[in-house]
Motif scaffolding. Sequence first.
Motif: not given
Lengths: 48, 347
Positions: B37-41, B43-47, B59-61, B97-98
């Motif tokens: 979450d810290w790396l990509n704030p 990512r959970r944002l609703p569409l 992710g972490a990549f 999918v997430d």
Amino acid sequence: MSTLQERSLSFAIRHPRVSLAFVVVVAVGVTLILLFQMEQPAVVYEEF
Amino acid sequence: METVIRFQTRSSLVLLVAILFVFTGLAAGSRNEAVLDWLNPDRRLPLEADQIPRLADKGAFVDVGSRVFLNDIPRSDFSGGAVSLFGASTLASAVRVDLLPDVYRRYTHNWGIPAVSFWNESQLLHYLIDYEGLLEAGGEKNLVIFFIDYANATRSLYFKGLFRYGVYRWEPEGGLYPTPEFALVRAYIREHARATNLLNTIWRKYTRPSRRKQRREVTSELVAEYQAAAHEIMSTGGEDWEAEMDVQVGVLEDMLDLLRSRDVRVMAVLMPAASWYQEMDYLPALRRRLEPLFDEKGVDLFDWSHLLPDEDFSDHAHYMSSGSKVLTEKVRALIDDHVRMLAREAG
């Protein structure tokens, strides 16, 4: 005149905690730097 | 003398523990939800949050392909059946999918990898079947959907770069295999690669703070730029792009035959394309080859190529969150029956 090795050992024996902390900092730092610089990302399209 | 020996022993052990601590810390960090979450704030944002370009969550990549090969594949569980989505960056970034309910996430795998050709998808599919047990629950418990872009039908410059870590062996004209090392050695190589990726991702977070791209205004110059890029992509297989397209469609046909022979349910989707791609030759040429092929094989081909208006594109080919929302919902409807069947059978 003592050698550098003798002086370091003498310091390490007199200040063991400082010396071990130094070992930890160097080990962590070197490991992180080595791991960091090993990555060669595939540059094309990486933004997607 | 004894003091010296004791100190040296102790410092060697401390050294070892410090190195192990770094490795385990990075291994745990790259799997930790709070770190991700810290790396990509975003990512959970609703569409439906707002109209923003959607990038795939790495992710972490450092890139999506590394995430697929170093994280998603080793952590997959196919024992209860699966829904496998194959496609390129448009799939990777658009079909979230997430963000679907848990029952869909349990079975659905988004294998979207930027700039893959059908040949690369075939290598991945064979690898998943032969070495990761994709069909271990039985072919009939598997659904495979191909999300097709015109650029699937040429060669990829990107795919080979994903095997730089040494976890896999990739042969340009052959297949994809696990490296022959012992499982423990492979696990070490993989963790090593994960650690380098996490450190570089953290570095990039600060050195390239704007992950969110800005959408450029569509002008005739920009369209010309997009179309020139498409010509360049299609020329990676050589000057005769139609000959390369035939080769790639032949590989797709082999995949369809393989999956049908194993009783796997198969579907395909033509991904939405903006007007500047609709007016080029590549997409119609691909459609002319695919329609009779899918007819002959009795496989459903859903043509979504006109599904989205140009406003739903964030760049030449990828989607704004509004486009991503439409696609994610449509995919959910497509896989719904299969996912429910798997959930029912799992009790």
